[in-house]
Design a protein around this motif. Structure first.
Motif, mmCIF file in Angstrom:
data_model
loop_
_atom_site.group_PDB
_atom_site.id
_atom_site.type_symbol
_atom_site.label_atom_id
_atom_site.label_comp_id
_atom_site.label_asym_id
_atom_site.label_seq_id
_atom_site.Cartn_x
_atom_site.Cartn_y
_atom_site.Cartn_z
ATOM 1 N N ALA A 16 0.826 -1.210 0.000
ATOM 2 C CA ALA A 16 0.000 0.000 0.000
ATOM 3 C C ALA A 16 0.859 1.259 0.000
ATOM 4 O O ALA A 16 0.454 2.293 -0.548
ATOM 5 C CB ALA A 16 -0.928 -0.005 1.214
ATOM 6 N N GLY A 17 2.046 1.186 0.589
ATOM 7 C CA GLY A 17 2.904 2.360 0.653
ATOM 8 C C GLY A 17 3.869 2.503 -0.511
ATOM 9 O O GLY A 17 4.635 3.468 -0.553
ATOM 10 N N THR A 18 3.822 1.556 -1.463
ATOM 11 C CA THR A 18 4.792 1.598 -2.564
ATOM 12 C C THR A 18 4.132 1.472 -3.934
ATOM 13 O O THR A 18 4.823 1.230 -4.926
ATOM 14 C CB THR A 18 5.817 0.456 -2.416
ATOM 15 O OG1 THR A 18 5.122 -0.816 -2.403
ATOM 16 C CG2 THR A 18 6.612 0.600 -1.130
ATOM 17 N N ARG A 19 2.832 1.649 -4.016
ATOM 18 C CA ARG A 19 2.120 1.407 -5.278
ATOM 19 C C ARG A 19 2.591 2.307 -6.415
ATOM 20 O O ARG A 19 2.478 1.935 -7.586
ATOM 21 C CB ARG A 19 0.607 1.582 -5.077
ATOM 22 C CG ARG A 19 -0.023 0.451 -4.279
ATOM 23 C CD ARG A 19 -1.531 0.474 -4.367
ATOM 24 N NE ARG A 19 -2.130 -0.590 -3.578
ATOM 25 C CZ ARG A 19 -2.290 -1.844 -3.986
ATOM 26 N NH1 ARG A 19 -1.864 -2.181 -5.199
ATOM 27 N NH2 ARG A 19 -2.847 -2.747 -3.222
ATOM 28 N N ASP A 20 3.112 3.466 -6.110
ATOM 29 C CA ASP A 20 3.540 4.387 -7.162
ATOM 30 C C ASP A 20 5.009 4.203 -7.558
ATOM 31 O O ASP A 20 5.490 4.883 -8.471
ATOM 32 C CB ASP A 20 3.317 5.835 -6.709
ATOM 33 C CG ASP A 20 1.838 6.157 -6.520
ATOM 34 O OD1 ASP A 20 1.016 5.533 -7.224
ATOM 35 O OD2 ASP A 20 1.524 7.012 -5.674
ATOM 36 N N LEU A 21 5.702 3.293 -6.909
ATOM 37 C CA LEU A 21 7.110 3.073 -7.221
ATOM 38 C C LEU A 21 7.255 2.107 -8.397
ATOM 39 O O LEU A 21 6.349 1.341 -8.704
ATOM 40 C CB LEU A 21 7.835 2.508 -5.998
ATOM 41 C CG LEU A 21 7.902 3.412 -4.763
ATOM 42 C CD1 LEU A 21 8.642 2.701 -3.636
ATOM 43 C CD2 LEU A 21 8.579 4.743 -5.091
ATOM 44 N N PRO A 22 8.409 2.107 -9.062
ATOM 45 C CA PRO A 22 8.662 1.136 -10.133
ATOM 46 C C PRO A 22 8.614 -0.296 -9.601
ATOM 47 O O PRO A 22 8.765 -0.538 -8.398
ATOM 48 C CB PRO A 22 10.061 1.505 -10.620
ATOM 49 C CG PRO A 22 10.258 2.922 -10.203
ATOM 50 C CD PRO A 22 9.511 3.071 -8.920
ATOM 51 N N ALA B 246 8.649 -4.620 -5.548
ATOM 52 C CA ALA B 246 8.916 -6.015 -5.213
ATOM 53 C C ALA B 246 9.872 -6.129 -4.039
ATOM 54 O O ALA B 246 9.667 -6.939 -3.120
ATOM 55 C CB ALA B 246 9.469 -6.743 -6.428
ATOM 56 N N ALA B 247 10.924 -5.310 -4.046
ATOM 57 C CA ALA B 247 11.901 -5.359 -2.964
ATOM 58 C C ALA B 247 11.270 -4.956 -1.636
ATOM 59 O O ALA B 247 11.486 -5.612 -0.607
ATOM 60 C CB ALA B 247 13.083 -4.463 -3.288
ATOM 61 N N ALA B 248 10.478 -3.898 -1.640
ATOM 62 C CA ALA B 248 9.867 -3.411 -0.397
ATOM 63 C C ALA B 248 8.888 -4.425 0.173
ATOM 64 O O ALA B 248 8.882 -4.696 1.382
ATOM 65 C CB ALA B 248 9.169 -2.080 -0.649
ATOM 66 N N VAL B 249 8.067 -5.003 -0.704
ATOM 67 C CA VAL B 249 7.052 -5.952 -0.236
ATOM 68 C C VAL B 249 7.707 -7.217 0.289
ATOM 69 O O VAL B 249 7.346 -7.719 1.362
ATOM 70 C CB VAL B 249 6.052 -6.271 -1.363
ATOM 71 C CG1 VAL B 249 5.125 -7.414 -0.953
ATOM 72 C CG2 VAL B 249 5.235 -5.036 -1.708
ATOM 73 N N PHE B 250 8.680 -7.737 -0.460
ATOM 74 C CA PHE B 250 9.276 -8.987 0.000
ATOM 75 C C PHE B 250 10.123 -8.770 1.247
ATOM 76 O O PHE B 250 10.184 -9.647 2.123
ATOM 77 C CB PHE B 250 10.115 -9.629 -1.103
ATOM 78 C CG PHE B 250 10.563 -11.009 -0.719
ATOM 79 C CD1 PHE B 250 9.657 -12.056 -0.712
ATOM 80 C CD2 PHE B 250 11.855 -11.243 -0.314
ATOM 81 C CE1 PHE B 250 10.045 -13.327 -0.311
ATOM 82 C CE2 PHE B 250 12.260 -12.511 0.082
ATOM 83 C CZ PHE B 250 11.344 -13.552 0.075
ATOM 84 N N ARG B 251 10.787 -7.631 1.350
ATOM 85 C CA ARG B 251 11.541 -7.357 2.574
ATOM 86 C C ARG B 251 10.610 -7.296 3.784
ATOM 87 O O ARG B 251 10.959 -7.775 4.872
ATOM 88 C CB ARG B 251 12.321 -6.049 2.442
ATOM 89 C CG ARG B 251 13.551 -6.155 1.572
ATOM 90 C CD ARG B 251 14.365 -4.863 1.544
ATOM 91 N NE ARG B 251 15.425 -4.963 0.568
ATOM 92 C CZ ARG B 251 16.545 -5.646 0.735
ATOM 93 N NH1 ARG B 251 16.755 -6.275 1.877
ATOM 94 N NH2 ARG B 251 17.462 -5.699 -0.224
ATOM 95 N N ALA B 252 9.436 -6.713 3.605
ATOM 96 C CA ALA B 252 8.473 -6.637 4.704
ATOM 97 C C ALA B 252 8.012 -8.040 5.100
ATOM 98 O O ALA B 252 7.899 -8.355 6.291
ATOM 99 C CB ALA B 252 7.278 -5.777 4.296
ATOM 100 N N ILE C 155 0.991 -12.801 -5.729
ATOM 101 C CA ILE C 155 2.027 -12.493 -6.718
ATOM 102 C C ILE C 155 1.414 -12.299 -8.098
ATOM 103 O O ILE C 155 1.796 -11.373 -8.835
ATOM 104 C CB ILE C 155 3.082 -13.611 -6.741
ATOM 105 C CG1 ILE C 155 3.871 -13.603 -5.429
ATOM 106 C CG2 ILE C 155 4.037 -13.444 -7.924
ATOM 107 C CD1 ILE C 155 4.809 -14.782 -5.269
ATOM 108 N N CYS C 156 0.458 -13.152 -8.446
ATOM 109 C CA CYS C 156 -0.177 -13.026 -9.760
ATOM 110 C C CYS C 156 -0.930 -11.710 -9.897
ATOM 111 O O CYS C 156 -0.932 -11.092 -10.976
ATOM 112 C CB CYS C 156 -1.121 -14.210 -10.003
ATOM 113 S SG CYS C 156 -0.262 -15.762 -10.344
ATOM 114 N N ALA C 157 -1.565 -11.265 -8.822
ATOM 115 C CA ALA C 157 -2.267 -9.987 -8.868
ATOM 116 C C ALA C 157 -1.294 -8.835 -9.097
ATOM 117 O O ALA C 157 -1.581 -7.908 -9.871
ATOM 118 C CB ALA C 157 -3.045 -9.771 -7.574
ATOM 119 N N GLU C 158 -0.136 -8.901 -8.445
ATOM 120 C CA GLU C 158 0.852 -7.845 -8.641
ATOM 121 C C GLU C 158 1.503 -7.932 -10.017
ATOM 122 O O GLU C 158 1.848 -6.906 -10.617
ATOM 123 C CB GLU C 158 1.909 -7.917 -7.543
ATOM 124 C CG GLU C 158 1.368 -7.556 -6.172
ATOM 125 C CD GLU C 158 0.519 -6.290 -6.220
ATOM 126 O OE1 GLU C 158 1.050 -5.241 -6.652
ATOM 127 O OE2 GLU C 158 -0.666 -6.344 -5.856
#
Length: 219
Positions: free
Chosen positions: A92-98, A103-109, A150-153
């Motif tokens: 939710a906090g990274t939707r506007d990022l490349p 991917a890095a932010a979500v998986f790190r979380a 993952i498929c949704a993203e």
């Protein structure tokens, strides 16, 4: 024991029956996280030992659960819910990022949440395995939810022109298998790496699976 005992109703000590029930359930799950996720493990834990660790009686156990397997099932779902919430919050906090940064932010979380407590890794990747067909179905269902995530993203990345349009389910399933295996082996001391190195490797794998948009090779 064919079913749970009937639970008391009404208010006591300023709390409703539902509030007392929720508190008892939390205490049993906290105790289970310790006993199942550390020592002695699910298979060596008894109802009496779990009740003692929770500071409750065996009668109160049977007011909340039928078997220890029910406790493990609830704990497995809870650990997965925590990880899903962490991933969803990061997304939710990274939707506007490349794509690569998302991917890095979500998986790190996700990884930070799962590995924040070694007992969570053991519940997710060790104790749940081979207990019963019912828990195996639950484990596979939760893996399927991660595949859907993952498929949704990936579909969102396709819509934004960041990935090639295709069916990503096989790639997503392969990635989840890699995550489970690598995190389990890392926790068991079989992989000599820091968590950051593990995460970097898995993020790189994920980005390689989500093929970038553009003409196919050789054109």
């Amino acid at each position: 024991m064919t079913g749970r005992l009937r639970q008391p109703t009404g208010r006591y000590g300023g709390r409703s029956a539902a509030e007392r029930q929720a508190e008892r359930r939390r205490r049993f799950l906290d105790a289970a996280l310790q006993l199942f996720g550390d020592s002695p493990g699910f298979r060596a834990t008894t109802v009496a030992a779990l009740s003692e660790a929770a500071g409750l009686s065996t009668r109160q156990f049977y007011e909340e659960f039928r078997t220890l397997e029910d406790v493990l099932a609830a704990l497995h779902l809870q650990v997965n819910d925590w990880a899903e919430e962490a991933a969803a919050t990061a997304l939710a906090g990274t939707r506007d990022l490349p794509l690569a940064q998302r991917a890095a932010a979500v998986f790190r979380a996700y990884a930070a949440n799962v590995t924040s407590d070694p007992r969570r890794i053991r519940i997710t990747f060790v104790e749940i395995i081979g207990v019963s067909p019912r828990l195996e179905e639950q484990r596979l269902e939760r893996r399927s939810r991660w595949v859907d995530f993952i498929c949704a993203e990936a579909a969102r990345a396709v819509a934004r022109g960041e990935a090639a349009p295709r069916d990503y389910r096989i790639a997503a399933a392969a990635f989840i298998g890699s995550v489970n295996g690598l995190l389990h082996d890392w926790r068991a001391g079989r992989v000599d790496a820091t968590l950051d190195e593990i995460v970097d490797e898995l993020v790189g794998l994920l980005l390689a699976l989500v093929r970038p948009a553009g003409p196919p090779p050789g054109t």
